[in-house]
Design a protein around this motif. Structure first.
Motif, short mmCIF file in Angstrom:
data_model
loop_
_atom_site.label_atom_id
_atom_site.label_comp_id
_atom_site.label_asym_id
_atom_site.label_seq_id
_atom_site.Cartn_x
_atom_site.Cartn_y
_atom_site.Cartn_z
N ASN A 24 0.83 -1.21 0.00
CA ASN A 24 0.00 0.00 0.00
C ASN A 24 0.87 1.26 0.00
OD1 ASN A 24 -2.93 -0.61 0.12
ND2 ASN A 24 -2.27 -1.93 1.80
N LEU A 27 1.57 2.92 3.30
CA LEU A 27 2.52 2.21 4.17
C LEU A 27 3.94 2.64 3.78
CD1 LEU A 27 3.16 -0.01 6.33
CD2 LEU A 27 3.41 -1.59 4.40
N ASP A 49 2.05 -6.10 1.94
CA ASP A 49 2.60 -5.19 2.96
C ASP A 49 3.58 -5.94 3.88
OD1 ASP A 49 1.00 -3.23 1.93
OD2 ASP A 49 -0.23 -2.95 3.72
N SER A 108 0.17 -1.74 11.83
CA SER A 108 -0.35 -1.17 10.59
C SER A 108 -1.66 -1.86 10.22
CB SER A 108 0.68 -1.36 9.46
OG SER A 108 0.09 -1.04 8.21
N GLN A 110 -4.39 -1.58 7.28
CA GLN A 110 -4.67 -0.96 5.98
C GLN A 110 -5.99 -1.50 5.45
OE1 GLN A 110 -2.26 1.07 4.12
NE2 GLN A 110 -0.88 1.07 5.90
N VAL A 139 -5.03 3.21 7.98
CA VAL A 139 -5.40 3.77 6.68
C VAL A 139 -6.71 3.12 6.24
CG1 VAL A 139 -4.72 3.97 4.24
CG2 VAL A 139 -2.97 4.10 6.04
N ASP A 198 -7.84 8.59 0.74
CA ASP A 198 -7.54 7.69 1.86
C ASP A 198 -7.51 8.50 3.16
OD1 ASP A 198 -7.13 5.54 0.11
OD2 ASP A 198 -4.99 6.01 -0.12
#
Ligand SMILES: C[S@@+](CC[C@H](N)C(=O)[O-])C[C@H]1O[C@@H](n2cnc3c(N)ncnc32)[C@H](O)[C@@H]1O
Length: 210
Positions: A24, A27, A49, A108, A110, A139, A198
């Motif tokens: 992503n 990221l 990721d 993280s 996403q 995100v 985003d």
């Protein structure tokens, strides 16, 4: 529950590849400057990721509710033995068994879209799983995408603004580094492109004062 294990397994079974094989972009933008340590990739999907993080030197715990996605991700990672050796793939429903507190240097998440009550609870637990000094990166699709002319989950509460996520973090414990509605261009179904937004929230947990 609508978005349960069988929903996601079926989604992955229907296509050889659901997401792009690229990590992503948010990221890359937000984690590239961090010193590698332990990372939790929340809803790791097909693994792009986790593989990217491992290649940067992170020790990654990649968690997903779908064993189909995890199998695909592990197979892709196996093409890079060094990266694969830094990733632990974990089959888990994070809403039922959240990660342990105070553990990861980077958490993280996403595009982990859940109904509001579950999301609020899970994000609270994700924040708690960040070690002192560590980073939380969340995100997701911004609600304005519902007017962008692109396919998005339309159930109320699934999409969120970065401000909503920031509001859930205790200011005595967290410093907000990025709280942004970030636009980017993606291909549309007709071979053209469309601008999407985003929600990007990066925060670090203050280390305790000596
Ligand atoms: C929209 S996809 C995003 C995948 C990946 N993060 C990416 O950006 O390419 C959401 C992922 O979260 C996983 N997921 C959904 N609910 C989950 C849960 N309760 N626990 C763990 N993983 C979950 C799904 O299987 C899916 O792979």
């Amino acid at each position: 529950m609508k978005f349960d294990e069988s929903f996601w397994d079926e989604r992955y079974r229907q296509h050889g590849s659901v997401w792009s094989r690229n990590p992503n972009p948010n990221l890359l933008a937000e984690a590239a400057g961090l010193r590698p340590g332990s990372a939790l990739d929340v809803g790791s999907g097909e693994g792009a990721d986790a593989i990217w993080l491992a290649r940067q030197g992170w020790r990654v715990t990649a968690v997903d509710i779908s064993s189909v996605a995890l199998g695909r991700a592990a197979e892709r990672a196996s093409q890079d033995a060094e990266a694969a050796g830094r990733i632990t793939w974990a089959h888990n429903d994070l809403t039922a068994s959240p990660p342990p507190g105070g553990t990861f240097d980077l958490v993280s998440a996403q595009f982990m879209h859940l109904p509001l009550a579950q999301r609020t609870e899970l994000y609270h637990r994700l924040a708690a799983s960040v070690a002192p000094g560590g980073t939380l990166l969340i995100v997701g699709h911004h609600p304005s995408d519902l007017e962008a002319g692109i396919r998005r989950p339309s159930e109320p509460g699934l999409l969120f603004t970065p401000e909503e996520i920031a509001a859930g973090l205790d200011p005595d414990e967290w410093e907000i580094d990025v709280c942004e509605a970030r636009r980017r261009s993606v291909p549309d179904a007709d071979g053209g492109s469309v601008t999407v937004t985003d929600s990007v929230l990066r925060a670090h947990r203050r280390a305790p004062r000596p």
